[in-house]
Design a protein around this motif. Structure first.
Motif, short mmCIF file in Angstrom:
data_model
loop_
_atom_site.label_atom_id
_atom_site.label_comp_id
_atom_site.label_asym_id
_atom_site.label_seq_id
_atom_site.Cartn_x
_atom_site.Cartn_y
_atom_site.Cartn_z
N GLU A 79 1.02 -1.22 0.20
CA GLU A 79 0.08 -0.07 0.10
C GLU A 79 0.82 1.31 -0.07
O GLU A 79 1.94 1.31 0.71
CB GLU A 79 -0.80 -0.03 1.25
CG GLU A 79 -2.22 0.95 1.35
CD GLU A 79 -2.98 0.72 2.34
OE1 GLU A 79 -2.93 1.43 3.55
OE2 GLU A 79 -3.70 -0.19 2.41
N THR A 80 0.54 2.15 -0.87
CA THR A 80 1.30 3.49 -0.73
C THR A 80 0.75 4.36 0.34
O THR A 80 -0.48 4.83 0.45
CB THR A 80 1.09 4.07 -2.05
OG1 THR A 80 1.46 3.38 -3.00
CG2 THR A 80 1.89 5.39 -2.46
N SER A 81 1.66 4.96 1.16
CA SER A 81 1.26 5.77 2.30
C SER A 81 0.86 7.19 1.65
O SER A 81 1.17 7.59 0.50
CB SER A 81 2.10 5.69 3.24
OG SER A 81 3.54 6.28 2.66
N ASP A 82 0.64 8.09 2.61
CA ASP A 82 0.38 9.51 2.20
C ASP A 82 1.76 10.03 1.63
O ASP A 82 1.66 11.01 0.90
CB ASP A 82 -0.17 10.32 3.24
CG ASP A 82 -1.69 9.76 3.62
OD1 ASP A 82 -2.17 9.24 2.74
OD2 ASP A 82 -2.21 9.99 4.92
N ASP A 83 2.91 9.53 2.26
CA ASP A 83 4.24 10.29 2.04
C ASP A 83 4.45 9.66 0.61
O ASP A 83 5.75 10.08 0.16
CB ASP A 83 5.17 9.90 3.05
CG ASP A 83 4.58 10.31 4.49
OD1 ASP A 83 3.95 11.34 4.28
OD2 ASP A 83 5.18 9.85 5.33
N GLY A 84 4.01 8.57 -0.33
CA GLY A 84 4.21 8.36 -1.41
C GLY A 84 5.16 6.93 -1.21
O GLY A 84 6.02 6.70 -2.45
N VAL A 85 5.34 6.42 -0.06
CA VAL A 85 6.12 5.29 0.01
C VAL A 85 5.40 3.90 0.12
O VAL A 85 4.26 3.96 0.84
CB VAL A 85 7.11 5.43 1.61
CG1 VAL A 85 7.87 4.27 1.89
CG2 VAL A 85 7.73 6.85 1.67
N ASP A 86 5.87 3.22 -0.59
CA ASP A 86 5.16 1.78 -0.46
C ASP A 86 5.75 1.21 0.73
O ASP A 86 6.72 0.80 0.93
CB ASP A 86 5.78 0.96 -1.87
CG ASP A 86 5.17 1.43 -2.93
OD1 ASP A 86 3.93 2.20 -3.12
OD2 ASP A 86 5.52 1.38 -4.18
N GLU A 87 4.65 0.58 1.40
CA GLU A 87 4.76 -0.58 2.62
C GLU A 87 3.89 -1.46 2.68
O GLU A 87 2.80 -1.40 2.07
CB GLU A 87 4.74 0.51 3.88
CG GLU A 87 3.43 1.34 3.94
CD GLU A 87 3.57 2.17 5.22
OE1 GLU A 87 4.62 2.48 5.81
OE2 GLU A 87 2.37 2.71 5.44
#
Length: 143
Positions: A79-87
Motif C-alpha cells: 500500500e502506498t502511504s500519504d508520503d508516497g512510500v510503498d509499505e
C-alpha cells in the motif's frame, strides 16, 4: 573408481555442475519470495469453506462480512502511504467487488469466489511483481 569433481584437472568448471547450482539458486530465490503467497492462498481456500458453512447457518450478508473480515487477517499487501512510500500492510485488501456468493436454487449449489492480487518486492532490484489469485469453492447446501 570414479571421483566426482567440481573442477576439471585443468581448472575448468564443469558446465553440468554450474547449471545445477544455478537451478538450485533459482529455486531457493522462488521459495523465499513466492512461497508465502501460495501458502496464504491455501488459507484463503479454508476461509471459503468456512464461509459456506456460515452462509447455510446465517444470512448471506453475514457470510460475506465474516469472509471479508477473515481475509483481512491473512497475508499482507503493498500500500502506498500519504508520503508516497510503498509499505507492506496486513490483510489482503479485498473489497466487496472481489467477493461473490452465487446460489443456484435449482441445484442448491453455492459458489463462493474471491479474486485478489498479491505484490512481492523482489530483491535486490526492489521491483514489484504482482501475482493474481482466484479462489473458488462450490458445495451443495441445505437452505
Amino acid at each position: 573408481m570414479a571421483t566426482w569433481r567440481l573442477v576439471h584437472p585443468k581448472g575448468r568448471v564443469n558446465p553440468g555442475t554450474l547449471i545445477a547450482l544455478l537451478l538450485v539458486g533459482a529455486a531457493a530465490y522462488w521459495i523465499v519470495f513466492f512461497s508465502g503467497l501460495y501458502l496464504d492462498h491455501i488459507d484463503v481456500k479454508e476461509a471459503l469453506a468456512a464461509s459456506i458453512s456460515t452462509y447455510s447457518l446465517e444470512t448471506p450478508e453475514a457470510a460475506r462480512n465474516k469472509l471479508i473480515r477473515r481475509l483481512e487477517t491473512i497475508g499482507d499487501h503493498l500500500e502506498t502511504s500519504d508520503d508516497g512510500v510503498d509499505e507492506m500492510v496486513a490483510g489482503l485488501a479485498v473489497n466487496d467487488d472481489d467477493v461473490s456468493f452465487e446460489f443456484d436454487p435449482e441445484t442448491k449449489q453455492l459458489t463462493v469466489r474471491v479474486a485478489y492480487d498479491r505484490s512481492v518486492r523482489l530483491q535486490p532490484t526492489k521491483k514489484v511483481h504482482t501475482v493474481h489469485f482466484v479462489a473458488e469453492r462450490t458445495e451443495a447446501i441445505r437452505k
